[in-house]
Scaffold this active site. Structure first.
Site, PDB file in Angstrom:
ATOM      1  N   LYS A  52      -7.456   0.891  -6.828  1.00 47.81           N
ATOM      2  CA  LYS A  52      -6.431   1.812  -6.346  1.00 47.81           C
ATOM      3  C   LYS A  52      -7.057   3.190  -6.093  1.00 47.81           C
ATOM      4  O   LYS A  52      -7.931   3.632  -6.825  1.00 47.81           O
ATOM      5  CB  LYS A  52      -5.290   1.927  -7.365  1.00 47.81           C
ATOM      6  CG  LYS A  52      -4.690   0.593  -7.777  1.00 47.81           C
ATOM      7  CD  LYS A  52      -4.084  -0.144  -6.600  1.00 47.81           C
ATOM      8  CE  LYS A  52      -3.479  -1.472  -7.036  1.00 47.81           C
ATOM      9  NZ  LYS A  52      -2.925  -2.234  -5.896  1.00 47.81           N
TER      10      LYS A  52
ATOM     11  N   LYS B 173       0.823  -1.218   0.000  1.00 47.71           N
ATOM     12  CA  LYS B 173       0.000   0.000   0.000  1.00 47.71           C
ATOM     13  C   LYS B 173       0.859   1.271   0.000  1.00 47.71           C
ATOM     14  O   LYS B 173       0.441   2.320   0.476  1.00 47.71           O
ATOM     15  CB  LYS B 173      -0.972   0.030   1.193  1.00 47.71           C
ATOM     16  CG  LYS B 173      -1.861  -1.192   1.301  1.00 47.71           C
ATOM     17  CD  LYS B 173      -2.519  -1.566  -0.014  1.00 47.71           C
ATOM     18  CE  LYS B 173      -3.467  -0.511  -0.560  1.00 47.71           C
ATOM     19  NZ  LYS B 173      -4.029  -0.878  -1.881  1.00 47.71           N
TER      20      LYS B 173
ATOM     21  N   HIS C 268     -10.438   6.602   1.859  1.00 47.00           N
ATOM     22  CA  HIS C 268     -10.267   5.990   3.170  1.00 47.00           C
ATOM     23  C   HIS C 268     -11.495   6.241   4.044  1.00 47.00           C
ATOM     24  O   HIS C 268     -12.133   7.291   3.936  1.00 47.00           O
ATOM     25  CB  HIS C 268      -9.043   6.580   3.876  1.00 47.00           C
ATOM     26  CG  HIS C 268      -7.744   6.148   3.276  1.00 47.00           C
ATOM     27  ND1 HIS C 268      -6.524   6.614   3.708  1.00 47.00           N
ATOM     28  CD2 HIS C 268      -7.468   5.269   2.274  1.00 47.00           C
ATOM     29  CE1 HIS C 268      -5.556   6.062   3.003  1.00 47.00           C
ATOM     30  NE2 HIS C 268      -6.111   5.245   2.121  1.00 47.00           N
TER      31      HIS C 268
END
Length: 307
Positions: A270, A64, A274
């Site tokens: 991708k 990540k 969040h």
């Protein structure tokens, strides 16, 4: 007369048709095959003059941190042949036991002037990977892309969160994983992965620091070209990646790639947004990483702009 014309037409079609083992690069399945940079997929005859070689450079992590973006952007370079998938050769015992010939067979076909690059972010946190990679090539050039460790933890959780949603499995709020008994859960695997200095110490047992190029993942997202030019110099590649190879996608919120007359963005998995994190918990997380980050800065002789 009609029969003669039909025979002539058939002869023309056979003469100018593509060979049966050739598929135009634009028609390749990106999940199973690769872009047209001298590589071939499992169902294609390799281009004349190419061969499969073990990597000249490996993107070793971090998970990540932007490894896929870095590989896709490097793949613009005509002297780079990039492996299509994460191989997990040096960190998975069952794969490593298959030997280097098996590993080489998973690499793209490349021309002599090209370098082969693969990326497996799990290598960085693997205890065995540094020694195993050194056994293959002690002078290999390694790329390590890093981002703010607290942001990396949240991104790590986000990937697991969406994977569980897609699999129709129950999900837990991130706070339930980050906090145990009122204190930060430092045993949470995502936190352990962000203790960069602990993992870097293991790599420096087997490779000198000058063989490990650090890429700033946060900067790569905001302004990719300067970071990529530094990577070109480290890999001793002629400068071929230009500003014209990138354009900012307002919808996705990050840079996409333009090359060979085509445009492509990273997979939709991708750059996912969040989830919100409790402010107090996030401050605890950042405070925990602060001394660990300073240890990493001293180790690599470089400071990053992490919170």
């Amino acid at each position: 007369m009609a029969g003669l014309l039909g025979s002539l037409l058939l002869l023309v079609l056979q003469t100018f048709a593509a060979p049966p083992d050739f598929v135009p690069a634009g028609d390749l399945d990106p999940e199973g095959l690769q872009w047209a940079n001298g590589t071939a997929g499992p169902s294609l005859a390799p281009p004349p003059g190419t061969s499969q070689r073990v990597p000249h450079s490996i993107i070793i992590g971090v998970r990540k941190g932007g490894t896929r973006a870095l590989l896709e952007m490097l793949d613009i370079h005509p002297s780079v042949a990039a492996a299509a998938t994460e191989v997990h050769f040096f960190d998975w015992d069952e794969n490593y036991s298959r030997g280097f010939d098996w590993y080489r067979g998973l690499m793209p076909y490349s021309y002599p002037h090209q370098i082969t690059v693969e990326k497996t972010p799990g290598y960085f946190t693997s205890a065995q990977a540094p020694e195993r990679i050194r056994a293959m090539n002690a002078s290999i050039k390694l790329l390590l892309i890093l981002r703010d460790p607290a942001e990396r933890v949240v991104s790590d959780y986000t990937q697991v969160y969406f994977n569980r949603l897609e699999a129709r499995k129950p999900v837990r709020p991130i706070e339930d994983l980050l906090v145990r008994g009122g204190a930060l859960n430092t045993r949470y695997k995502a936190i352990q992965r962000s203790l960069y200095h602990l993992h870097m110490r293991n790599w420096l047992r087997y490779f000198p620091l000058e063989q490990i190029h650090l890429v700033d993942g946060d900067t790569l997202v905001r302004d990719p070209l300067p970071e990529l030019r530094r990577v070109e110099r480290f890999l001793e590649l002629p400068p071929r990646i230009a500003a014209s190879n990138f354009y900012f996608n307002q919808t996705k919120g990050f840079y996409c790639i333009r090359s060979d007359g085509r445009e492509r963005c990273l997979h939709e998995s991708k750059g996912r947004p969040h989830p919100p994190v409790n402010g107090t918990v996030l401050r605890q997380l950042r405070a925990y990483f602060r001394p660990h980050n300073r240890s990493f800065y001293r180790m690599v002789g470089r400071t990053f702009h992490w919170h």
